[in-house]
Scaffold this motif. Structure first.
Motif, PDB file in Angstrom:
ATOM      1  N   GLU A 191       5.252   5.238 -12.896  1.00 20.10           N
ATOM      2  CA  GLU A 191       3.597   4.519 -13.035  1.00 20.10           C
ATOM      3  C   GLU A 191       2.985   4.311 -13.920  1.00 20.10           C
ATOM      4  N   SER A 192       3.454   4.678 -15.113  1.00 19.64           N
ATOM      5  CA  SER A 192       2.306   4.264 -16.607  1.00 19.64           C
ATOM      6  C   SER A 192       2.984   2.805 -16.598  1.00 19.64           C
ATOM      7  N   LEU A 193       4.063   2.104 -16.434  1.00 15.73           N
ATOM      8  CA  LEU A 193       4.028   0.508 -16.047  1.00 15.73           C
ATOM      9  C   LEU A 193       3.677  -0.315 -15.417  1.00 15.73           C
ATOM     10  N   ARG A 194       3.384   0.184 -14.263  1.00  8.92           N
ATOM     11  CA  ARG A 194       3.091  -0.475 -12.678  1.00  8.92           C
ATOM     12  C   ARG A 194       2.738  -0.014 -11.655  1.00  8.92           C
ATOM     13  N   PRO A 195       1.648  -0.534 -10.838  1.00  9.48           N
ATOM     14  CA  PRO A 195       1.125   0.376  -9.820  1.00  9.48           C
ATOM     15  C   PRO A 195       2.460   0.455  -8.534  1.00  9.48           C
ATOM     16  N   ILE A 196       2.424   1.517  -8.307  1.00  7.35           N
ATOM     17  CA  ILE A 196       3.032   2.096  -7.096  1.00  7.35           C
ATOM     18  C   ILE A 196       2.198   2.446  -5.540  1.00  7.35           C
ATOM     19  N   ARG A 197       3.616   1.968  -4.617  1.00 15.26           N
ATOM     20  CA  ARG A 197       2.448   1.424  -3.429  1.00 15.26           C
ATOM     21  C   ARG A 197       3.760   2.288  -2.788  1.00 15.26           C
ATOM     22  N   PRO A 198       3.274   2.728  -1.526  1.00 13.21           N
ATOM     23  CA  PRO A 198       2.007   3.641  -1.510  1.00 13.21           C
ATOM     24  C   PRO A 198       2.148   4.460  -2.279  1.00 13.21           C
ATOM     25  N   ASN A 199       1.453   5.298  -2.782  1.00 15.47           N
ATOM     26  CA  ASN A 199       0.441   6.040  -3.891  1.00 15.47           C
ATOM     27  C   ASN A 199       0.906   7.737  -4.169  1.00 15.47           C
ATOM     28  N   ARG A 200       1.421   8.290  -5.059  1.00 13.51           N
ATOM     29  CA  ARG A 200       1.860   9.517  -5.248  1.00 13.51           C
ATOM     30  C   ARG A 200       1.287  10.613  -4.507  1.00 13.51           C
ATOM     31  N   ARG A 201       0.406  10.609  -4.251  1.00 13.40           N
ATOM     32  CA  ARG A 201      -0.535  11.376  -3.241  1.00 13.40           C
ATOM     33  C   ARG A 201       0.053  11.896  -1.969  1.00 13.40           C
ATOM     34  N   ALA A 202       1.067  10.123  -1.501  1.00 14.23           N
ATOM     35  CA  ALA A 202       1.030  10.612  -0.655  1.00 14.23           C
ATOM     36  C   ALA A 202       2.694  10.638  -0.132  1.00 14.23           C
ATOM     37  N   LEU A 203       3.369  10.729  -1.505  1.00 12.46           N
ATOM     38  CA  LEU A 203       4.612  11.195  -1.708  1.00 12.46           C
ATOM     39  C   LEU A 203       4.763  12.356  -2.358  1.00 12.46           C
ATOM     40  N   ALA A 204       4.242  12.806  -3.248  1.00  9.38           N
ATOM     41  CA  ALA A 204       4.036  14.400  -3.477  1.00  9.38           C
ATOM     42  C   ALA A 204       3.728  15.248  -1.795  1.00  9.38           C
ATOM     43  N   VAL A 205       2.336  14.567  -0.969  1.00  8.60           N
ATOM     44  CA  VAL A 205       2.804  15.120   0.996  1.00  8.60           C
ATOM     45  C   VAL A 205       4.080  15.198   1.509  1.00  8.60           C
ATOM     46  N   SER A 206       4.367  14.184   1.306  1.00 11.68           N
ATOM     47  CA  SER A 206       5.776  13.390   2.039  1.00 11.68           C
ATOM     48  C   SER A 206       7.060  14.456   1.632  1.00 11.68           C
ATOM     49  N   GLN A 207       7.147  14.860   0.812  1.00 16.06           N
ATOM     50  CA  GLN A 207       8.149  15.337  -0.630  1.00 16.06           C
ATOM     51  C   GLN A 207       8.444  16.991   0.136  1.00 16.06           C
TER      52      GLN A 207
END
Lengths: 356, 356
Positions: free
Chosen positions: B89-105
């Motif tokens: 994420e420090s280098l390129r946009p991640i889509r869907p975003n981190r929040r979606a990942l955090a919630v679903s992990q």
């Protein structure tokens, strides 16, 4: 499926353009891998292929390594040098077979073959010299069209003759190559049959589509075509006759002129065909998968049409229309991943689905 | 399409399984190239991708090179290590975003998030110790199901409790991992909404499909689902609420239980979803292309359904049915190119099209 290639088998594809690209995707859908052989750099098919060989068709070592890495060889274009085919065929089966290639690589051989089957083509005559051309013009008349016997498609290598006075300049455009003079046919419209023949000899045809050309390049294919039921049956039987006569294995495009006197064969292409791209969005099994099924010994798939479709080619600057096309309802875009949009270059196509 | 990636842009995909594979094909169809990042060898997605990096998720150098080679990063599975995401994420946009990942992990975060939106889930309680479990059982009762909070899908990391006496053995199956006890819900059937949100905030949903599971693995998805018009509307609005709350960009699978009291959210998956595979043969734009459109900043496509479809997963030995399936009318096969058919392994799927 006794003779069928196992899942995971490698299919060699000669040519890395958009047809090779869509064949590669279809092969993957059936669990196969593909190896593309293409002389030019960064070919569209390589973006979706397992392996790529970048080498010319006279590189015997590269051809040999390519053949040895695959289980069967097919192609996306018909003008493959004979020596390359000889070498490849000594190592792996080539499908469709050499006879189909030989017939379709040379316009006079093609027309002779078609007429030998009792099919009708436009009147034609072989032309090498100006004398040949004048003799041919005396029989066939004008307007007519002079074409090189080999190579040339999408309007290239062709000259129209409006009167015998055009003979000299038309012949000059052939650049010394053997040519064929074709009489103009008074047809109402052009249709094409995308036909397939399996390794087991079974034949399946898609519903014929109606083609409109612009500047010598296919512009749209519309399903259903304007055809009577009798014409539709004729078209399909005629295509089947061609495939059976060639003991063909794979998909073939058969272009037909619809005339008051019946269907005339314009030309055949021993490969998947631009006028069959609509099958991607109108059939459970599209022409690319059908071709892969045939050359791998799978049973032919169900090509029945479940939607009306209009396919439109995106040529050159049409690429600028993508933002609008992307927003269009019922439009399925298929882009080829070509980096440069040159005039006349096929950049993609859109299938407009007219469902229920 | 101001923010849209240009044709030819490279999309990075974390994960090389069948979802990555079908995303890669969809990306190519829009003129994009893909770069797959996958720790295991010979991943299915690599057969149809432009580039492949074989490296683990703790290989910082490989992650950096991968990120620098692509224009945007997306993923086919949600359990990506946090450190890897931080670096990428420090280098390129991640889509869907981190929040979606955090919630679903994490199942408890997911349920807390969903209930915070006013949506209903099955009753749940966090469980780490046997004491937690007994307290939770006192409230939620049996039958109920204990699941690890992280990882685990397709029936893995789960234990059913038929009575409080099962508590100890169920907890042992969690192997010390934090878990969640979920109450059983009396539902008539499960549906899922495949929803998409574009970079511009627009939301589009496919018609909900009805899911049937076997042995904890999706068996079929049937379109249309048995739903009243009001339920259909509820399902779609509910999905849109989730996507908007997360400022989500991409396709999400939202699994819902249909109960007499309304729709309950079973779980969400921040990615293309098995229950959306039917879209490949029922829509002009399938879920894979819809996801690619979203993450590249294209407008969302027309996902309206033009045919009824039944998707059936091919699991493990189902691969032996391929010869019969290949002959079936109206059946579109999608195989994943996996070399080994293990029990429970998803090998492909078939979309049966029920057209006009």
């Amino acid at each position: 499926m006794n003779e069928a290639l196992p899942l995971g088998a490698m299919i060699g594809i000669l040519g890395g353009g958009q047809l090779g690209r869509m064949l590669s995707v279809a092969a993957a859908r059936l669990g196969f891998r593909t190896h593309i052989y293409e002389p030019s750099a960064n070919p569209p098919a390589a973006h979706v292929a397992d392996r790529l060989t970048t080498a010319s068709y006279d590189d015997a070592e590269a051809l040999r390594a390519f053949a040895q890495s695959v289980d069967v060889i097919t192609y996306e274009f018909e003008n493959i040098p004979t020596a390359a085919l000889d070498l490849l065929e000594s190592l792996r089966p080539i499908r469709p077979n050499r006879r189909a290639l030989a017939v379709s690589q040379e316009r006079i051989a093609e027309k002779d073959f078609l007429t030998s089957l009792g099919l009708t083509t436009a009147p034609y005559a072989a032309v090498t010299t100006l004398e040949d051309l004048h003799t041919a013009l005396a029989r066939i008349g004008t307007p007519s069209i002079l074409k090189t016997c080999r190579l040339g498609y999408d309007g290239k290598g062709q000259a129209r003759l409006h009167s015998p006075a055009d003979a000299e300049s038309a012949l000059a455009q052939m650049d010394g190559a053997p040519a064929v003079l074709e009489g103009f046919v008074s047809f109402t419209h052009e249709v094409s049959v995308i036909a397939a023949r399996g390794l087991d000899g079974s034949v399946a045809c898609y519903d014929p589509g109606e083609n409109v050309h612009r500047d010598g390049i296919l512009h749209t294919t519309t399903l259903p075509a304007k055809l009577t039921n009798a014409q539709r049956t004729d078209a399909v039987l005629l295509a089947a006759r061609i495939l059976n006569a060639l003991e063909y294995v794979g998909v073939m495009g058969v272009e037909l002129f619809v005339t008051p006197q019946g269907l005339l064969v314009n030309e055949i292409a021993p490969r998947v065909h631009n006028s069959g791209h609509w099958t991607q969005n109108g059939c459970a099994v599209d022409q690319f998968e059908q071709h892969i099924r045939a050359v791998t010994g799978w049973p032919l798939g169900d090509g029945s049409r479940f939607a009306d479709v209009v396919m439109e080619n995106l040529i050159g600057d049409d690429i600028a229309r993508i933002p609008a096309l992307a927003r269009e309802k019922n439009a399925a875009l298929h882009l080829y991943g070509k980096s440069e949009a040159r005039p006349g270059r096929k950049m993609g196509h859109v299938n407009r689905i007219i469902g229920r």
